[in-house]
Design a protein around this motif. Sequence first.
Motif, PDB file in Angstrom:
ATOM      1  N   LYS A   1       0.837  -1.208   0.000  1.00 10.83           N
ATOM      2  CA  LYS A   1       0.000   0.000   0.000  1.00 10.83           C
ATOM      3  C   LYS A   1       0.867   1.251   0.000  1.00 10.83           C
ATOM      4  CE  LYS A   1      -1.627   2.035   3.503  1.00 10.83           C
ATOM      5  NZ  LYS A   1      -2.159   2.546   4.720  1.00 10.83           N
ATOM      6  N   GLU A   2       1.911   1.249   0.821  1.00 11.66           N
ATOM      7  CA  GLU A   2       2.796   2.417   0.881  1.00 11.66           C
ATOM      8  C   GLU A   2       3.496   2.658  -0.449  1.00 11.66           C
ATOM      9  OE1 GLU A   2       5.361   2.006   4.280  1.00 11.66           O
ATOM     10  OE2 GLU A   2       3.673   1.818   5.646  1.00 11.66           O
ATOM     11  N   ILE A   3       3.918   1.589  -1.111  1.00 14.94           N
ATOM     12  CA  ILE A   3       4.554   1.718  -2.423  1.00 14.94           C
ATOM     13  C   ILE A   3       3.565   2.278  -3.436  1.00 14.94           C
ATOM     14  CG2 ILE A   3       5.524   0.426  -4.364  1.00 14.94           C
ATOM     15  CD1 ILE A   3       6.790  -1.453  -2.234  1.00 14.94           C
ATOM     16  N   ALA A   4       2.349   1.739  -3.445  1.00 11.56           N
ATOM     17  CA  ALA A   4       1.334   2.213  -4.391  1.00 11.56           C
ATOM     18  C   ALA A   4       1.001   3.684  -4.149  1.00 11.56           C
ATOM     19  CB  ALA A   4       0.078   1.358  -4.286  1.00 11.56           C
TER      20      ALA A   4
ATOM     21  N   SER B   1      -7.107   5.650 -11.321  1.00  9.74           N
ATOM     22  CA  SER B   1      -7.910   4.740 -12.147  1.00  9.74           C
ATOM     23  C   SER B   1      -7.166   3.447 -12.489  1.00  9.74           C
ATOM     24  CB  SER B   1      -8.356   5.430 -13.434  1.00  9.74           C
ATOM     25  OG  SER B   1      -7.238   5.826 -14.186  1.00  9.74           O
ATOM     26  N   SER B   2      -5.837   3.468 -12.478  1.00 14.46           N
ATOM     27  CA  SER B   2      -5.082   2.251 -12.795  1.00 14.46           C
ATOM     28  C   SER B   2      -4.648   1.489 -11.541  1.00 14.46           C
ATOM     29  CB  SER B   2      -3.859   2.592 -13.647  1.00 14.46           C
ATOM     30  OG  SER B   2      -2.960   3.399 -12.911  1.00 14.46           O
ATOM     31  N   PHE B   3      -5.052   1.980 -10.382  1.00 20.40           N
ATOM     32  CA  PHE B   3      -4.665   1.360  -9.119  1.00 20.40           C
ATOM     33  C   PHE B   3      -5.043  -0.120  -9.066  1.00 20.40           C
ATOM     34  CE2 PHE B   3      -5.494   0.114  -4.737  1.00 20.40           C
ATOM     35  CZ  PHE B   3      -4.289   0.436  -4.136  1.00 20.40           C
ATOM     36  N   SER B   4      -6.250  -0.441  -9.483  1.00 19.72           N
ATOM     37  CA  SER B   4      -6.719  -1.834  -9.401  1.00 19.72           C
ATOM     38  C   SER B   4      -5.924  -2.768 -10.311  1.00 19.72           C
ATOM     39  CB  SER B   4      -8.203  -1.926  -9.718  1.00 19.72           C
ATOM     40  OG  SER B   4      -8.440  -1.510 -11.044  1.00 19.72           O
ATOM     41  N   GLU B   5      -5.326  -2.235 -11.344  1.00 19.57           N
ATOM     42  CA  GLU B   5      -4.487  -3.042 -12.232  1.00 19.57           C
ATOM     43  C   GLU B   5      -3.082  -3.207 -11.663  1.00 19.57           C
ATOM     44  OE1 GLU B   5      -4.422  -1.405 -16.163  1.00 19.57           O
ATOM     45  OE2 GLU B   5      -6.575  -0.991 -16.109  1.00 19.57           O
ATOM     46  N   ILE B   6      -2.580  -2.164 -11.045  1.00 23.91           N
ATOM     47  CA  ILE B   6      -1.191  -2.130 -10.588  1.00 23.91           C
ATOM     48  C   ILE B   6      -1.000  -2.785  -9.223  1.00 23.91           C
ATOM     49  CG2 ILE B   6       0.718  -0.585  -9.970  1.00 23.91           C
ATOM     50  CD1 ILE B   6       0.062  -0.639 -12.979  1.00 23.91           C
TER      51      ILE B   6
ATOM     52  N   VAL C   1       3.871  10.461  -6.921  1.00 20.35           N
ATOM     53  CA  VAL C   1       4.829  10.924  -7.927  1.00 20.35           C
ATOM     54  C   VAL C   1       4.283  10.765  -9.346  1.00 20.35           C
ATOM     55  CG1 VAL C   1       6.842  10.537  -6.455  1.00 20.35           C
ATOM     56  CG2 VAL C   1       6.093   8.727  -8.006  1.00 20.35           C
ATOM     57  N   GLN C   2       3.003  10.459  -9.431  1.00 23.94           N
ATOM     58  CA  GLN C   2       2.263  10.372 -10.682  1.00 23.94           C
ATOM     59  C   GLN C   2       2.806   9.318 -11.641  1.00 23.94           C
ATOM     60  OE1 GLN C   2       2.099  14.409 -12.089  1.00 23.94           O
ATOM     61  NE2 GLN C   2       0.685  15.008 -10.478  1.00 23.94           N
ATOM     62  N   ARG C   3       3.297   8.208 -11.082  1.00 24.50           N
ATOM     63  CA  ARG C   3       3.711   7.066 -11.898  1.00 24.50           C
ATOM     64  C   ARG C   3       2.502   6.210 -12.266  1.00 24.50           C
ATOM     65  NH1 ARG C   3       8.501   7.177 -14.416  1.00 24.50           N
ATOM     66  NH2 ARG C   3      10.190   7.592 -12.981  1.00 24.50           N
TER      67      ARG C   3
END
Length: 59
Positions: A13-16, A28-33, A22-24
């Motif tokens: 969670k902290e990494i995500a 919206s792409s959280f569930s994929e990453i 840092v806008q990497r």
Amino acid sequence: MDKLEKEVLQVSKEIAVKFIEVQRISHSSFSEIFPNVYKVVLDTVLQGHKAFEENNKKK
């Protein structure tokens, strides 16, 4: 959920969150990453644990 899973979840969670800051990745792409981040963290921890156990057996 055991202690290891909770710690891996927290680190992931902290990494995500840092990636979002840092806008990497976007919200919206959280569930994929996130599952990929979790898997990498879990695999790393398990490999480290295995190496630690093997090292202790040799002593």
